[in-house]
Write a protein that holds these residues in place. Structure first.
Motif, PDB file in Angstrom:
ATOM      1  N   GLU A 289      34.784  51.695 -33.071  1.00 17.11           N
ATOM      2  CA  GLU A 289      34.655  53.152 -32.967  1.00 17.11           C
ATOM      3  C   GLU A 289      35.751  53.849 -33.762  1.00 17.11           C
ATOM      4  O   GLU A 289      35.501  54.831 -34.467  1.00 17.11           O
ATOM      5  N   LEU A 290      36.977  53.337 -33.639  1.00  7.08           N
ATOM      6  CA  LEU A 290      38.085  53.927 -34.382  1.00  7.08           C
ATOM      7  C   LEU A 290      37.860  53.826 -35.889  1.00  7.08           C
ATOM      8  O   LEU A 290      38.104  54.767 -36.633  1.00  7.08           O
ATOM      9  N   GLU A 291      37.392  52.662 -36.320  1.00  6.86           N
ATOM     10  CA  GLU A 291      37.152  52.475 -37.753  1.00  6.86           C
ATOM     11  C   GLU A 291      36.053  53.412 -38.240  1.00  6.86           C
ATOM     12  O   GLU A 291      36.125  53.945 -39.348  1.00  6.86           O
ATOM     13  N   SER A 292      35.040  53.606 -37.410  1.00 12.25           N
ATOM     14  CA  SER A 292      33.962  54.516 -37.791  1.00 12.25           C
ATOM     15  C   SER A 292      34.468  55.955 -37.886  1.00 12.25           C
ATOM     16  O   SER A 292      34.154  56.679 -38.836  1.00 12.25           O
ATOM     17  N   LEU A 293      35.279  56.373 -36.901  1.00 11.06           N
ATOM     18  CA  LEU A 293      35.834  57.716 -36.926  1.00 11.06           C
ATOM     19  C   LEU A 293      36.746  57.908 -38.138  1.00 11.06           C
ATOM     20  O   LEU A 293      36.700  58.933 -38.824  1.00 11.06           O
ATOM     21  N   GLU A 294      37.572  56.909 -38.398  1.00  8.98           N
ATOM     22  CA  GLU A 294      38.486  56.997 -39.543  1.00  8.98           C
ATOM     23  C   GLU A 294      37.721  57.085 -40.849  1.00  8.98           C
ATOM     24  O   GLU A 294      38.046  57.872 -41.742  1.00  8.98           O
ATOM     25  N   SER A 295      36.664  56.295 -40.946  1.00 11.32           N
ATOM     26  CA  SER A 295      35.860  56.302 -42.165  1.00 11.32           C
ATOM     27  C   SER A 295      35.195  57.659 -42.379  1.00 11.32           C
ATOM     28  O   SER A 295      35.194  58.207 -43.494  1.00 11.32           O
ATOM     29  N   THR A 296      34.646  58.220 -41.292  1.00  6.34           N
ATOM     30  CA  THR A 296      33.988  59.526 -41.390  1.00  6.34           C
ATOM     31  C   THR A 296      34.991  60.611 -41.753  1.00  6.34           C
ATOM     32  O   THR A 296      34.737  61.443 -42.634  1.00  6.34           O
ATOM     33  N   LEU A 297      36.148  60.604 -41.079  1.00  9.41           N
ATOM     34  CA  LEU A 297      37.161  61.614 -41.352  1.00  9.41           C
ATOM     35  C   LEU A 297      37.673  61.492 -42.783  1.00  9.41           C
ATOM     36  O   LEU A 297      37.866  62.488 -43.484  1.00  9.41           O
ATOM     37  N   SER A 298      37.884  60.261 -43.232  1.00 11.23           N
ATOM     38  CA  SER A 298      38.358  60.043 -44.604  1.00 11.23           C
ATOM     39  C   SER A 298      37.349  60.577 -45.607  1.00 11.23           C
ATOM     40  O   SER A 298      37.707  61.239 -46.590  1.00 11.23           O
ATOM     41  N   HIS A 299      36.077  60.300 -45.349  1.00 13.89           N
ATOM     42  CA  HIS A 299      35.021  60.780 -46.253  1.00 13.89           C
ATOM     43  C   HIS A 299      34.992  62.307 -46.282  1.00 13.89           C
ATOM     44  O   HIS A 299      34.890  62.924 -47.359  1.00 13.89           O
ATOM     45  N   GLU A 300      35.082  62.923 -45.083  1.00 16.33           N
ATOM     46  CA  GLU A 300      35.054  64.383 -45.022  1.00 16.33           C
ATOM     47  C   GLU A 300      36.250  64.992 -45.750  1.00 16.33           C
ATOM     48  O   GLU A 300      36.122  65.989 -46.466  1.00 16.33           O
ATOM     49  N   LEU A 301      37.408  64.372 -45.574  1.00 24.31           N
ATOM     50  CA  LEU A 301      38.600  64.884 -46.241  1.00 24.31           C
ATOM     51  C   LEU A 301      38.478  64.794 -47.756  1.00 24.31           C
ATOM     52  O   LEU A 301      38.839  65.729 -48.478  1.00 24.31           O
ATOM     53  N   GLN A 302      37.993  63.672 -48.227  1.00 21.29           N
ATOM     54  CA  GLN A 302      37.832  63.520 -49.671  1.00 21.29           C
ATOM     55  C   GLN A 302      36.846  64.540 -50.218  1.00 21.29           C
ATOM     56  O   GLN A 302      37.051  65.111 -51.296  1.00 21.29           O
ATOM     57  N   THR A 303      35.792  64.777 -49.451  1.00 26.84           N
ATOM     58  CA  THR A 303      34.811  65.788 -49.877  1.00 26.84           C
ATOM     59  C   THR A 303      35.455  67.165 -49.950  1.00 26.84           C
ATOM     60  O   THR A 303      35.255  67.919 -50.913  1.00 26.84           O
ATOM     61  N   ILE A 304      36.247  67.497 -48.917  1.00 28.30           N
ATOM     62  CA  ILE A 304      36.893  68.802 -48.891  1.00 28.30           C
ATOM     63  C   ILE A 304      37.934  68.925 -49.998  1.00 28.30           C
ATOM     64  O   ILE A 304      38.062  69.973 -50.634  1.00 28.30           O
ATOM     65  N   LEU A 305      38.690  67.854 -50.245  1.00 26.29           N
ATOM     66  CA  LEU A 305      39.695  67.901 -51.308  1.00 26.29           C
ATOM     67  C   LEU A 305      39.038  68.144 -52.667  1.00 26.29           C
ATOM     68  O   LEU A 305      39.550  68.918 -53.481  1.00 26.29           O
ATOM     69  N   ARG A 306      37.921  67.488 -52.899  1.00 26.06           N
ATOM     70  CA  ARG A 306      37.202  67.725 -54.158  1.00 26.06           C
ATOM     71  C   ARG A 306      36.682  69.162 -54.211  1.00 26.06           C
ATOM     72  O   ARG A 306      36.744  69.827 -55.248  1.00 26.06           O
TER      73      ARG A 306
END
Length: 596
Positions: A289-306
């Protein structure tokens, strides 16, 4: 490799820290809808981690030493009642707590004296047999062993009677692991075999604690072999522990002995079994669950940074457009102030005639005409200043307020669009917009403005500031022309006064001369202040005031908007760094899993 008895505690503590870091990132960026969606599963997982407990049922036939063994494991001598006769009659849960507490769950009643309450209400001798199943007890104990997420359940003896037998089996079924306590002198009874088969059918691990090993004379290991034969294939030989709970109990405060070492072996087996079975599987599930949350948050952050990188030019363009629009407010404010002022100007000048009779001087208009005229002229100046300030705080303030309000209404769509780009703070867009304007006013005019309480507060304060500026400018203009009036007026007065001093003083007195001087001063001031040159200077004062207001507003807005933009960028960078740390921590945990 991590020691078995700290493995579960270490993993849970690390997972809680990782989740706290994830939630910290979400808190700083919570307005984004994707982050909002992540917040709920993070909180749910945090709740489960904070309240995670691994239930271990201590089961066995009556008087096999279950209660004494629990007392010894948690290092609480004589906490649970024990006796050679059947003793425990109800299920007793032992949880970790910072303070001792005892509660009967069906009634919610708390007892301060745990030992006395249990002796009176949970032992066979202390209650009516018909009420066995009606109660359940929960104890909170400040035990280091229990603090690692462990919950022990002390159960009635199996095989004693159907009601107690069923309670024990039910607790075994709900537990993550079962410790079957057996007497070394009678290992493998029919009831024990029934229990082991029942637990195995539930796909749950069984730990066999062969107790009272101190009471047998033959080689204790033969009891281990006998247990393997009897309980095969439902019992793992590594899950068999030989011990004497009573001996270990009596040596709790002593140095390490064979009995306390046996007890420690049981502790390690309990942790290992939990790790390898249900508790371990739950921890691994949390990891996923933690890995899934981290992966989703990382993806969202990268999207927002772009997205932020793409939006930078748009944000800067918006800020520049707002700055230019504020600058363009200067002519409108200047015109509005001029129109209002020149409507009031004739009345202000005319009031000098009415006010001159109240002007006084300590000097004689005949013998000290220059000093007399100077004091009168200064009183005329103060009178006009007062009237101008009255205009400034009245009509001038209203004109300014209206112009500033009009301009801010004009830029409102641009400001709204800008705050939409910059809003990662959890506020509403309207709240952030008000906060931004408040910061702008504070920076531009060094005033504290509560725009949330009054949408027009900033306009009112700015108008008052502008009025003060205009008042000072006009006062300076008046001073200049009053001094000019005095210098141009005094010489003729002095000549006339010198020629007529005797005659005038004799026939008219000094009051006549004083009034004459006052009238001439008023006349000269009025004459000078309506000249085009004076008017041009006053107009330049209005231009300066307009520049002061909208120039500072434009500059202040640019500074505050870019500061807010920088804060957002820093939040995103910090969140990205936190997520990177979380990613590394999860990788370390994966290594910990694989090393066990």
């Amino acid at each position: 490799m991590i020691e078995t008895h700290t493995y579960i505690e270490t993993l849970l503590a690390r997972q809680k820290k990782i989740l706290a870091d994830l939630e910290s990132s979400l808190d700083s960026l919570q307005l984004n809808e994707s982050f909002k969606r992540l917040k709920s599963p993070c909180q749910q997982l945090q709740d489960r981690l904070n309240h995670e407990e691994f239930r271990v049922a201590i089961v066995g036939e009556f008087s096999t030493g279950k209660s004494t063994l629990i007392n010894t494991l948690i290092k609480e001598p004589d906490l649970l009642p024990s006796d050679e006769l059947p003793c425990t009659s109800q299920a007793i849960e032992l949880h970790y707590g910072e303070h001792y507490d005892c509660v009967e769950l069906s009634t919610g009643k708390h007892y301060s004296n745990i030992r006395q309450a249990l002796k009176e209400h949970t032992t066979v001798g202390g209650q009516k047999r018909s009420s066995v199943g009606a109660h359940r007890w929960q104890l909170s104990i400040p035990s280091g062993f229990l603090s690692q997420g462990m919950v022990f359940i002390d159960t009635p003896g199996i095989g004693e009677d159907k009601e107690r037998h069923d309670i024990a089996f039910e607790e075994a079924n709900k537990a993550d692991a079962v410790v079957l306590v057996t007497n070394a002198t009678r290992v493998g009874t029919e009831t024990e075999s029934e229990l082991v088969s029942f637990i195995a059918a539930q796909n749950k691990p069984v730990i066999l604690a062969i107790n009272y090993i101190d009471q047998v004379r033959s080689d204790p290991e033969r009891f281990r072999d006998r247990a393997i034969d009897i309980f095969h294939p439902h019992l793992d030989q590594d899950n068999i522990v030989l011990l004497s709970g009573l001996k270990a109990h009596n040596e709790l405060t002593s140095t390490v002995s064979q009995w306390t070492e046996m007890l420690e072996s049981l502790r390690n087996v309990i942790f290992r079994v939990l790790q390898e079975n249900s508790a371990g599987e739950r921890i691994k599930a949390y990891q996923l669950e933690l890995e899934s949350l981290e992966s989703t948050l990382s993806h969202e952050l990268q999207t927002i940074l772009r997205q932020r990188e793409h939006e930078k030019k748009q944000v800067e363009q918006l800020i520049q457009d707002i700055e230019k629009s504020l600058h363009r407010g200067k002519p409108g404010l200047k015109t509005s102030l001029q129109n209002s002022f020149y409507r009031a100007w004739p009345g202000i000048l005319g009031s000098l005639d009415r006010a001159k009779s109240s002007w006084k001087s300590e000097y004689s208009p005949v013998f000290s005409p220059k000093k007399y005229a100077t004091q009168i002229a200064n009183q005329a100046k103060r009178h006009i200043e007062q009237k101008v300030r009255g205009w400034a705080t009245g009509q001038g303030k209203r004109a300014t307020e209206q112009q500033v309000q009009n301009k801010l209404n004009e830029i409102e769509p641009l400001v709204s669009q800008l705050t939409t780009y910059l809003n990662y703070s959890g506020q509403s867009s309207a709240s952030l917009q008000n906060r931004l304007l408040s910061d702008v006013m504070h920076r531009a005019f060094n005033k504290s403005i509560d725009s949330a309480a009054d949408d027009a507060a900033w306009a009112t304060i700015v108008a008052a500031i502008v009025s003060t500026i205009v008042g000072y400018i006009i006062a300076d203009v008046i001073l200049f022309y009053v001094l000019a009036a005095i210098s141009g007026f005094l010489n003729p007065v002095l000549l006339v006064a010198a020629a007529l001093v005797g005659l005038t003083a004799f026939f008219m007195g000094q009051d006549y001369v004083g009034n004459y001087v006052k009238s001439k001063i008023v006349e000269k001031i009025q004459e000078e202040l309506v000249k085009s040159e004076a008017k041009n200077k006053i107009n330049r004062g209005f231009e300066q005031a307009s520049e002061e207001v909208f120039g500072k507003l434009s500059q202040g807005f640019g500074i505050e908007a870019r500061r807010l933009q920088s804060d957002v960028e820093q939040k995103l960078i910090t969140a990205s760094q936190t997520v990177e740390q979380v990613h590394n921590s999860l990788s370390e945990l994966r290594t910990m899993f694989s090393s066990q």
